[in-house]
Design an enzyme around this catalytic site. Structure first.
Site, mmCIF file in Angstrom:
data_model
loop_
_atom_site.group_PDB
_atom_site.id
_atom_site.type_symbol
_atom_site.label_atom_id
_atom_site.label_comp_id
_atom_site.label_asym_id
_atom_site.label_seq_id
_atom_site.Cartn_x
_atom_site.Cartn_y
_atom_site.Cartn_z
ATOM 1 N N ASP A 203 10.021 75.300 54.765
ATOM 2 C CA ASP A 203 10.077 75.046 55.577
ATOM 3 C C ASP A 203 11.494 74.984 57.048
ATOM 4 O O ASP A 203 11.712 75.607 58.396
ATOM 5 C CB ASP A 203 9.589 73.819 56.125
ATOM 6 C CG ASP A 203 8.628 73.774 58.047
ATOM 7 O OD1 ASP A 203 8.788 74.887 58.090
ATOM 8 O OD2 ASP A 203 8.961 72.627 58.224
ATOM 9 N N SER A 227 5.825 73.675 64.317
ATOM 10 C CA SER A 227 5.753 74.459 63.339
ATOM 11 C C SER A 227 3.877 74.496 63.221
ATOM 12 O O SER A 227 3.048 73.067 63.409
ATOM 13 C CB SER A 227 5.789 73.914 61.314
ATOM 14 O OG SER A 227 6.987 74.036 61.563
ATOM 15 N N GLN A 277 4.552 80.832 58.414
ATOM 16 C CA GLN A 277 3.673 80.152 59.163
ATOM 17 C C GLN A 277 3.446 80.632 60.521
ATOM 18 O O GLN A 277 4.158 81.778 60.643
ATOM 19 C CB GLN A 277 5.282 79.769 59.372
ATOM 20 C CG GLN A 277 5.574 78.269 59.634
ATOM 21 C CD GLN A 277 6.926 77.445 60.056
ATOM 22 O OE1 GLN A 277 8.001 77.716 60.714
ATOM 23 N NE2 GLN A 277 6.326 76.626 58.853
#
Length: 286
Positions: A203, A227, A277
């Site tokens: 991430d 996110s 993502q």
């Protein structure tokens, strides 16, 4: 293992609460909310604790609410299916009774099959690059006082950017980023731990890829970034205490959302994991 890396390993070592329920502490990385990679890594660890002799090959999760880094997180694992080859688990992460993340993980017995992969892209070796922490020291004078500690603090995952972007003076460039990742110090020979650490690290620096062609960063005034979801596919075994190249691109952005893709390669060119993502990249109207 360095102390700061040991602390991260302990952060991922959840406490059992019984009946497939676990609890994990939270860490404050200087962000307004809990780092999404922490929740992902702990969720995978929780699911892995309910599976034997099978490793995770895919993970799909949605971020539902921002987490509070001053509170622990409770993880509920639901045993969806245990087949002859695959096991599926559903994980729900909660704080104060409210869901902050939900996800599904699939685990597989090791087996042989057809093999092929993309070639590793050309890049600069990590020995020729500065770490994010070193760049942080160089850029800290441009940063507000409350961000200086975050930019220069010791980190368990060392990140070395191939193409550095100054978050305070971003310029437009193609939506393609590369970083080298490595845990600080040797780690135990536990493939579950290495998968959870990669999940945690995946991430970092991901969301910003979709901001690159727009000359924005997560620190640009007026930006609202977060996110929305995260997916990982594990293709092969690897070690997080050895250098991995994280090669990322963003093929599309629109509607206030940016789509990002990534591949993790070992030094010898093996593709060991892939990520996607979608992120909120909204510029607030003045």
């Amino acid at each position: 293992m360095q102390q700061i890396t040991r602390e991260l390993v302990e952060l991922l070592d959840l406490s059992p609460l019984g009946d497939d329920h676990f609890q994990g502490d939270s860490e404050d990385l200087g962000f307004p909310h809990v780092f999404g990679g922490q929740v992902l890594g702990q969720a995978l660890m929780a699911a892995s604790r309910t599976v034997e002799n099978r490793l995770c090959h895919s993970l799909h999760a949605y971020f539902l609410r921002p987490g509070n880094h001053s509170m622990p997180i409770d993880y509920e694992v639901q045993r969806v299916r245990d087949g002859g080859t695959f096991s599926v688990r559903r994980v729900i992460a909660r704080q104060e009774g409210k869901e902050i993340l939900t996800g599904s993980m699939s685990f597989q017995v090791a087996e042989q099959g057809f093999e092929h992969q993309l070639d590793m892209p050309e890049t600069t070796p990590p020995e020729e690059l500065k770490s994010e922490q070193e760049w942080g020291r160089l850029l800290s004078e441009q940063a507000p006082r409350q961000l200086r500690e975050m930019m220069t603090r010791e980190r368990p995952i060392e990140i070395r950017p191939v193409n550095l972007v100054n978050p305070f003076k971003p310029e437009k460039h193609p939506p393609h980023h590369q970083n080298w990742f490595r845990a600080q110090g040797p780690l135990p020979d536990d493939p579950v731990l290495h998968r959870c650490l990669l999940t945690y690290a995946s991430d970092f620096t991901f969301l910003g890829t979709s901001l690159a062609p727009h000359g924005r960063s997560f620190l640009s005034p007026g930006m609202q970034v977060a996110s929305l979801d995260h997916a990982i596919w594990f293709h092969d075994d690897f070690r997080m205490d050895e250098w991995l190249l994280y090669d990322k691109d963003s093929p599309s952005a629109g509607g206030g959302r940016g789509f990002n893709r990534g591949n993790f390669f070992t030094r010898d060119g093996r593709l060991v994991a892939s990520t996607t993502q979608e992120a909120l990249i909204r510029e607030r109207q003045r």
